[in-house]
Design a protein around this motif. Structure first.
Motif, PDB file in Angstrom:
ATOM      1  N   LYS A  57       4.855   8.255   5.311  1.00 20.08           N
ATOM      2  CA  LYS A  57       5.409   7.742   6.568  1.00 20.08           C
ATOM      3  C   LYS A  57       4.296   7.280   7.496  1.00 20.08           C
ATOM      4  O   LYS A  57       4.393   6.201   8.106  1.00 20.08           O
ATOM      5  CB  LYS A  57       6.235   8.837   7.238  1.00 20.08           C
ATOM      6  N   GLU A  58       3.221   8.072   7.587  1.00 21.08           N
ATOM      7  CA  GLU A  58       2.093   7.681   8.430  1.00 21.08           C
ATOM      8  C   GLU A  58       1.440   6.404   7.909  1.00 21.08           C
ATOM      9  O   GLU A  58       1.070   5.521   8.692  1.00 21.08           O
ATOM     10  CB  GLU A  58       1.075   8.809   8.487  1.00 21.08           C
ATOM     11  N   ALA A  59       1.314   6.291   6.583  1.00 19.08           N
ATOM     12  CA  ALA A  59       0.725   5.096   5.995  1.00 19.08           C
ATOM     13  C   ALA A  59       1.595   3.873   6.268  1.00 19.08           C
ATOM     14  O   ALA A  59       1.086   2.773   6.542  1.00 19.08           O
ATOM     15  CB  ALA A  59       0.542   5.282   4.493  1.00 19.08           C
ATOM     16  N   ASP A  60       2.902   4.054   6.216  1.00 19.14           N
ATOM     17  CA  ASP A  60       3.828   2.955   6.470  1.00 19.14           C
ATOM     18  C   ASP A  60       3.732   2.490   7.921  1.00 19.14           C
ATOM     19  O   ASP A  60       3.728   1.288   8.205  1.00 19.14           O
ATOM     20  CB  ASP A  60       5.262   3.393   6.146  1.00 19.14           C
ATOM     21  N   VAL A  61       3.630   3.446   8.840  1.00 18.85           N
ATOM     22  CA  VAL A  61       3.503   3.099  10.256  1.00 18.85           C
ATOM     23  C   VAL A  61       2.205   2.335  10.491  1.00 18.85           C
ATOM     24  O   VAL A  61       2.182   1.315  11.197  1.00 18.85           O
ATOM     25  CB  VAL A  61       3.557   4.380  11.132  1.00 18.85           C
ATOM     26  N   LYS A  64       2.543  -1.239   9.120  1.00 16.72           N
ATOM     27  CA  LYS A  64       3.332  -2.091  10.006  1.00 16.72           C
ATOM     28  C   LYS A  64       2.527  -2.499  11.237  1.00 16.72           C
ATOM     29  O   LYS A  64       2.587  -3.653  11.671  1.00 16.72           O
ATOM     30  CB  LYS A  64       4.604  -1.369  10.444  1.00 16.72           C
ATOM     31  N   PHE A  65       1.752  -1.574  11.766  1.00 15.89           N
ATOM     32  CA  PHE A  65       0.928  -1.874  12.937  1.00 15.89           C
ATOM     33  C   PHE A  65      -0.109  -2.940  12.608  1.00 15.89           C
ATOM     34  O   PHE A  65      -0.294  -3.898  13.362  1.00 15.89           O
ATOM     35  CB  PHE A  65       0.243  -0.593  13.428  1.00 15.89           C
ATOM     36  N   LEU A  66      -0.799  -2.781  11.474  1.00 12.26           N
ATOM     37  CA  LEU A  66      -1.817  -3.760  11.091  1.00 12.26           C
ATOM     38  C   LEU A  66      -1.210  -5.134  10.828  1.00 12.26           C
ATOM     39  O   LEU A  66      -1.798  -6.164  11.194  1.00 12.26           O
ATOM     40  CB  LEU A  66      -2.579  -3.267   9.859  1.00 12.26           C
ATOM     41  N   LEU A  67      -0.025  -5.163  10.202  1.00  9.87           N
ATOM     42  CA  LEU A  67       0.642  -6.432   9.951  1.00  9.87           C
ATOM     43  C   LEU A  67       1.014  -7.104  11.265  1.00  9.87           C
ATOM     44  O   LEU A  67       0.848  -8.312  11.436  1.00  9.87           O
ATOM     45  CB  LEU A  67       1.886  -6.209   9.089  1.00  9.87           C
ATOM     46  N   LYS A  71      -0.355 -10.740  12.534  1.00 14.28           N
ATOM     47  CA  LYS A  71       0.528 -11.847  12.927  1.00 14.28           C
ATOM     48  C   LYS A  71       0.234 -12.289  14.360  1.00 14.28           C
ATOM     49  O   LYS A  71       0.270 -13.482  14.668  1.00 14.28           O
ATOM     50  CB  LYS A  71       1.979 -11.420  12.807  1.00 14.28           C
ATOM     51  N   LYS A  72      -0.096 -11.350  15.244  1.00 11.49           N
ATOM     52  CA  LYS A  72      -0.405 -11.686  16.631  1.00 11.49           C
ATOM     53  C   LYS A  72      -1.665 -12.541  16.684  1.00 11.49           C
ATOM     54  O   LYS A  72      -1.733 -13.548  17.391  1.00 11.49           O
ATOM     55  CB  LYS A  72      -0.602 -10.399  17.443  1.00 11.49           C
TER      56      LYS A  72
END
Length: 79
Positions: A57-61, A64-67, A71-72
């Protein structure tokens, strides 16, 4: 109307009394060694699974943050 009933206590068989005392003295729990081993193995697997799920779950979060950051930055790339 209250009815009172007397309960007679007859003599108990001494062998039965001894069996009852021995039964009460025994530690009640899961029976055999193999059952205890299976129970402890199940508990260990449960703990490991919980740790693994938390790490995923931590890795997924983080992913998502890095992605989102990528994109930003891509959006604000020069004209």
């Amino acid at each position: 109307m209250i009815i009172k009933a007397k309960i007679k206590k007859g003599k108990t068989n001494p062998k039965k009394a001894q069996r009852d005392v021995r039964k009460q003295m025994q530690v009640s729990g899961i029976g055999t060694k193999s059952q205890l081993a299976l129970k402890s193995q199940h508990e260990q697997n449960k703990k490991e699974s919980k740790v693994r799920r938390r790490e995923e779950k931590e890795a997924d979060v983080l992913k998502k943050f890095l992605l989102k950051q990528y994109k930003k930055r891509k959006k604000h790339n020069g004209h």
